[in-house]
Design an enzyme around this catalytic site. Structure first.
Site: not given
Length: 426
Positions: A95, A137, A145, A172, A174, A261, A300
Site C-alpha cells: 500500500d 492515514h 493507506g 474523504d 475513508h 474519493d 483515484y
C-alpha cells in the site's frame, strides 16, 4: 462578512511527477492536472501562489517519531531490500511503496500544509489551499493507506500555537483515522469525519461510538455511512452536524480535508456524490468566516479529482466557472464531453432515513455533553521552526536581490505563475 477573502495557494510541480508504481491507485499526476485546470480558468490571478518550503525532518518530528522520519529519508528503491525488518515495522510495502524521491514528495506536501497554517496564523491570508496535502492515514510511527507523513496533524499543531481550539473536518470516503488518533485524548482539537464504514472497508475504524477518551472524550465525532449516499442526504447531515459543532465548540480555525474519493464513480469509492454535492460542503464551511486551511486527500479517478478541486478553488474565490473546460495541457483527459461538472452516481443508497436519523441523534446527544467550548491558558507562542531568509511581504522589489535569493526564486519552465517572480514561500 469579510469584504473579500485573501487566499494563499501552495503548489510545487515536482509533487506531481512522482510515481507510486504501475498498479498503484494513487496517481500524484492528478495534482498537475488540477493545477493546470486552475490556470486554464485563470483562478491563479485571484490568489497568491506560493511554492512551499520542503519540510525539515525536525518539523516532521513534531508529530512523527524521529527514527521513522530518519528511515523515510534513508530508504530508496535500490536499498529497500536491505531493511526487511524496518520495512515491516514502518508498514512500508504494498500500500505504501518505496519509490524514487519519496522523502522529497513528503517534504513538499507537508511543507505546503505547514506553510498554509503559518500564513493563517500570521493573518497573511483568510484561506490557505494545499491540494497536495490531506494525507490523513499516516501514524506517528508508521505509514498507512498511501500516506507517509501526516501533514494535517503537522498543520493543526502549527495552528494550535495561535488558536486555543481547532476544528478538523474530513469528507474523504475513508475515515480520517490518523488525525483522530493524534488528537484522541485532547479537547483542543475536535475531529469530525464523514466516511464509509462497514464491510471491512479501509481502515476499519470510525464507528459512531468512537468519541475520544480522557480530556478528549466527546471531541471525536464519527459519521459512519453506508454505500450509495447521495447529495441531498449527505449535505443535510453535514450542515446539521457541522453547524452544531461550530456553535458549541467555537473553533478559532478550521482544517477541511476534501478527499475526492467520496465522489461518484471513484476507482476506490462507493458514494454517489456529484461535484456540486461535494463542493457544497466547502461552500458551507467557508460561510463561517473562520481562518480556513483546505487540503486534498484521496481521489483515484484523476480527471474527476482535478474537476472537483478546481470547482472548490472557484468556490473559495467566490468565482463561478463555465462548465466547458478551457484548453489546457491535459484537455484530452476530460474527453468526450469536456465538461467541468459530473453528476451523482447510481449505486443503491443503503443509507435509509431511519439509519441517518439514528446517527444524527447519537452525535447531537454526544455534543450535549460539551457544556461550552473548553478554554485554554495560552502561553507565549512558540517560534516557527522554519525561518525564511527574507520575508516576501516586506521585500522591496526594486532593491537588488542577492544570487542565493534569486536561486530560491527560480521557477521551472513547465510551471506558470503570474507576476514578475514566483512567490517562493515561507
Amino acid at each position: 462578512m469579510r469584504s473579500k477573502d485573501k487566499i494563499s495557494y501552495f503548489y510545487d510541480g515536482d509533487v506531481g511527477s512522482v510515481y507510486f508504481g504501475p498498479n498503484h491507485p494513487m496517481k500524484p499526476h492528478r495534482l498537475c492536472m488540477t493545477h493546470h485546470l486552475i490556470l486554464a480558468y485563470g483562478l491563479h490571478s485571484k490568489m497568491e501562489v506560493y511554492r512551499p518550503h520542503k519540510a525539515y525532518p525536525i518539523e516532521m518530528a513534531q508529530f512523527h517519531s524521529p527514527d521513522y522520519v530518519e528511515f523515510l529519508q534513508r530508504i530508496n528503491p535500490e536499498n529497500q531490500n536491505l531493511f526487511p525488518n524496518e520495512m515491516a515495522r514502518y508498514n512500508l510495502g504494498e500500500d505504501c511503496p518505496v519509490f524514487e524521491d519519496l522523502f522529497e514528495f513528503c517534504q513538499i506536501y507537508a511543507g505546503g500544509t505547514i506553510d498554509a497554517a503559518r500564513r493563517l496564523n500570521n493573518k497573511l491570508c483568510d484561506i490557505a489551499i494545499n491540494w497536495a496535502g490531506g494525507l490523513h492515514h499516516a501514524k506517528k510511527c508508521d505509514a498507512s493507506g498511501f500516506c507517509y507523513i501526516n501533514d494535517l496533524v503537522l498543520g493543526i499543531l502549527e495552528l494550535l500555537k495561535h488558536h486555543p481550539r481547532v476544528l478538523y473536518i474530513d469528507i474523504d470516503v475513508h475515515h480520517g483515522d490518523g488525525v483522530e488518533e493524534a488528537f484522541y485524548f485532547t479537547d483542543r482539537v475536535m475531529t469530525v469525519s464523514f466516511h464509509k464504514f462497514g464491510d471491512k472497508f479501509f481502515p476499519g475504524t470510525g464507528d459512531v461510538k468512537e468519541i475520544g477518551e480522557r480530556e478528549g472524550k466527546f471531541y471525536a465525532i464519527n459519521v459512519p455511512l453506508k454505500d450509495g449516499i447521495d447529495d441531498s442526504s449527505f449535505n443535510r447531515l453535514f450542515r446539521t452536524i457541522i453547524s452544531k459543532v461550530v456553535e458549541i465548540y467555537q473553533p478559532g480555525a478550521i482544517v477541511l480535508q476534501c478527499g475526492a474519493d467520496s465522489l461518484a464513480r471513484d476507482r476506490l469509492g462507493c458514494f454517489n456524490l456529484s461535484i456540486d454535492g461535494h463542493a457544497e460542503c466547502v461552500k458551507f464551511v467557508k460561510k463561517f468566516n473562520l481562518p480556513l486551511l483546505v487540503t486534498g486527500g484521496g481521489g483515484y479517478t484523476k480527471e474527476n479529482v482535478a474537476r472537483c478541486w478546481t470547482v472548490e478553488t472557484g468556490i473559495l474565490l467566490d468565482t463561478e466557472l463555465p462548465n466547458e473546460i478551457p484548453e489546457n495541457d491535459y484537455i484530452k483527459y476530460f474527453a468526450p464531453d469536456f465538461s467541468l461538472k459530473i453528476p451523482g452516481g447510481h449505486i443503491e443508497n443503503l443509507n435509509t432515513k431511519s439509519y441517518i436519523s439514528s446517527i444524527k441523534v447519537q452525535i447531537l446527544e454526544n455534543l450535549r455533553y460539551i457544556q461550552h467550548a473548553p478554554s485554554v491558558q495560552m502561553q507565549e507562542v512558540p517560534p516557527d521552526f522554519y525561518i525564511p531568509d527574507f520575508d516576501e511581504d516586506e521585500q522591496n522589489p526594486d532593491e537588488r536581490v542577492d544570487q542565493r535569493s534569486r536561486d530560491k526564486q527560480v521557477q521551472r519552465d513547465d510551471e506558470y505563475f503570474d507576476g514578475d517572480n514566483d512567490n517562493d514561500a515561507s
